[in-house]
Scaffold this active site. Structure first.
Site, PDB file in Angstrom:
ATOM      1  N   HIS A 210       0.793  -1.237   0.000  1.00 29.42           N
ATOM      2  CA  HIS A 210       0.000   0.000   0.000  1.00 29.42           C
ATOM      3  C   HIS A 210       0.827   1.291   0.000  1.00 29.42           C
ATOM      4  CE1 HIS A 210       1.051   0.184   4.210  1.00 29.42           C
ATOM      5  NE2 HIS A 210       0.515   1.381   4.292  1.00 29.42           N
TER       6      HIS A 210
HETATM    7  N1  UDP Z   1      -3.771  -4.905   8.814  1.00 28.67           N
HETATM    8  C1  UDP Z   1      -5.041  -5.443   9.007  1.00 28.67           C
HETATM    9  N2  UDP Z   1      -5.741  -5.865   7.901  1.00 28.67           N
HETATM   10  C2  UDP Z   1      -5.244  -5.800   6.631  1.00 28.67           C
HETATM   11  C3  UDP Z   1      -3.942  -5.251   6.456  1.00 28.67           C
HETATM   12  C4  UDP Z   1      -3.245  -4.801   7.558  1.00 28.67           C
HETATM   13  O1  UDP Z   1      -5.509  -5.545  10.141  1.00 28.67           O
HETATM   14  O2  UDP Z   1      -5.943  -6.190   5.701  1.00 28.67           O
HETATM   15  C5  UDP Z   1      -3.031  -4.433   9.979  1.00 28.67           C
HETATM   16  C6  UDP Z   1      -1.669  -5.040  10.136  1.00 28.67           C
HETATM   17  O3  UDP Z   1      -1.751  -6.276  10.788  1.00 28.67           O
HETATM   18  C7  UDP Z   1      -0.944  -3.996  10.948  1.00 28.67           C
HETATM   19  C8  UDP Z   1      -1.539  -2.701  10.431  1.00 28.67           C
HETATM   20  O4  UDP Z   1      -2.776  -3.047   9.821  1.00 28.67           O
HETATM   21  O5  UDP Z   1      -1.234  -4.108  12.310  1.00 28.67           O
HETATM   22  C9  UDP Z   1      -0.603  -2.097   9.452  1.00 28.67           C
HETATM   23  O6  UDP Z   1      -1.216  -1.087   8.816  1.00 28.67           O
HETATM   24  P1  UDP Z   1      -0.744  -0.546   7.388  1.00 28.67           P
HETATM   25  O7  UDP Z   1       0.020  -1.602   6.698  1.00 28.67           O
HETATM   26  O8  UDP Z   1      -1.974  -0.005   6.753  1.00 28.67           O
HETATM   27  O9  UDP Z   1       0.159   0.696   7.764  1.00 28.67           O
HETATM   28  P2  UDP Z   1       1.686   0.878   8.151  1.00 28.67           P
HETATM   29  O10 UDP Z   1       1.990  -0.052   9.279  1.00 28.67           O
HETATM   30  O11 UDP Z   1       2.496   0.606   6.935  1.00 28.67           O
HETATM   31  O12 UDP Z   1       1.785   2.303   8.562  1.00 28.67           O
END
Ligand code: UDP
Length: 362
Positions: A210
């Site tokens: 993403h």
């Molecule tokens: N996550 C979730 N469902 C999904 C994809 C990600 O619950 O379909 C959770 C994942 O386990 C983690 C968090 O969302 O705890 C990560 O968010 P994201 O990847 O959107 O953002 P980043 O961590 O890169 O800022």
């Protein structure tokens, strides 16, 4: 009567809901703490937002600003304007923000200009890539904050290197609140999720994509998807598809052969993490969760804020090169790694943060 400590928490994006769930649970153990949640609306689909509030019992936001789908400047500006109004109504003792989104920066800026103290959870992280919107948000939020709760010693060191010992802020290595969340909710997910049986999964790879650097660059996105399609022929890849990635794949007409599903809730995500053979991701949070659940990780980026994972050889950076992605998937899926060294604390970050907050003299 005991004076209540009034906290205003600003959240807006999926990873912030998960982090706030863990800390709000800790706050709820203390009668002297009153927490008011502001949801900026940055993430708004049911399975990007509401599901987390329901599953994880996050307090219902008192304010929902419904600000989303705007350019960075417009989004941050509108959020600042609305958060300022709320701060003037609620007059909290301090404001808490998490991570590195536009909601984080907007909250910190609005509060600081009203002389309200700012607490930044997940402070001190750096990718050293200023092209990432998240990097700008992190640097500025850290600089505005009065209390900087760092998840790792690397994050503390980043701040010290930037001269923070000469700035009037408190830096605390609390460990990572996401570690707390994964430990606590791993018990619940086993009871509440049936995703493994409902998708008929046996051996599989879990993948998420993403980051703007991948979704907004058509060559990178095409290379990544083509490499995933190829590896999927050997071992199935399950891809909970972020709305932005889905929209880009569709608009570019990219052929997607992996098992794409809607974004899942946290319980399903934990069960996917527990049962997968490997994680492939550009997510910050998921890189660490792979480690929490003893899984190697192939990172679809050029650099990571979570350098400990790469140094400990449980994760590898592959960028968006077709051949490298395929090669490192083959290597990492068979590699045995050491996950025993508690890189992100021992699940007591929320307790430490809460104790520090209770010590603050208002
Ligand atoms: N996550 C979730 N469902 C999904 C994809 C990600 O619950 O379909 C959770 C994942 O386990 C983690 C968090 O969302 O705890 C990560 O968010 P994201 O990847 O959107 O953002 P980043 O961590 O890169 O800022």
């Amino acid at each position: 009567m005991l004076k209540k400590i009034k906290i205003l928490t600003v959240i807006g994006a999926r990873p912030q809901f998960i982090k706030a769930a863990a800390l709000s649970r800790e706050f709820s153990k203390h009668n002297e703490i009153e927490e008011i949640i502001v949801h900026t609306g940055q993430h708004f689909d049911k399975n990007m937002s509401e599901i987390f509030f329901e599953e994880m019992n996050i307090p219902i936001p008192r304010y929902n600003l419904a600000i989303n789908s705007l350019s960075h400047g417009a989004m941050t500006g509108r959020m600042m304007e609305e958060i300022e109004k709320i701060l003037l109504i609620e007059n909290p003792d301090f404001l808490i923000v998490y991570g590195d989104t536009n909601s984080t920066l907007a909250g910190a800026l609005a509060a600081k200009k009203l002389h309200i103290k700012v607490v930044h959870i997940e402070a001190g992280l750096r990718s050293f890539n200023n092209d990432m919107p998240e990097e700008i948000n992190r640097i500025l939020t850290d600089r505005l904050s009065d209390y900087l709760f760092c998840p790792t010693q690397t994050a503390v060191n980043n701040l010290l290197r930037e001269g923070y010992e000469n700035i009037d802020t408190k830096i605390i290595n609390s460990g990572d609140v996401m570690q707390d969340a994964s430990i606590y909710y791993a018990n619940e997910s086993a009871k509440k999720s049936n995703i493994i049986s409902s998708l008929h999964l046996d051996k599989f790879i879990l993948c998420t994509i993403h980051r703007a650097e991948n979704t907004d660059d058509s060559d990178r996105l095409k290379n990544i998807i083509e490499a995933l399609n190829k590896s999927h022929q050997t071992i199935p890849i399950v891809l909970p598809l972020h709305p932005r990635t889905k929209q880009k794949i569709e608009s570019l007409g990219i052929n997607l052969e992996v098992k794409a599903i809607e974004p899942v809730g946290y319980f399903d995500m934990i069960e996917l993490l527990k049962n997968c053979s490997l994680v492939i991701t550009d997510s910050g949070g998921l890189q660490k969760e792979a480690y929490f659940f003893n899984k190697n990780c192939v990172i679809l980026r050029e650099q990571t804020e979570w350098v400990e994972l790469v140094e400990n050889k449980v994760s590898i950076l592959v960028g968006a090169n077709y051949n490298s992605i395929i090669k490192e998937i083959d290597f990492m899926i068979n590699k045995s790694s050491d996950f025993s060294n508690n890189l992100y604390g021992n699940g007591t970050a929320c307790n430490k943060i809460c104790s520090e907050i209770l010590k603050i003299n208002f």
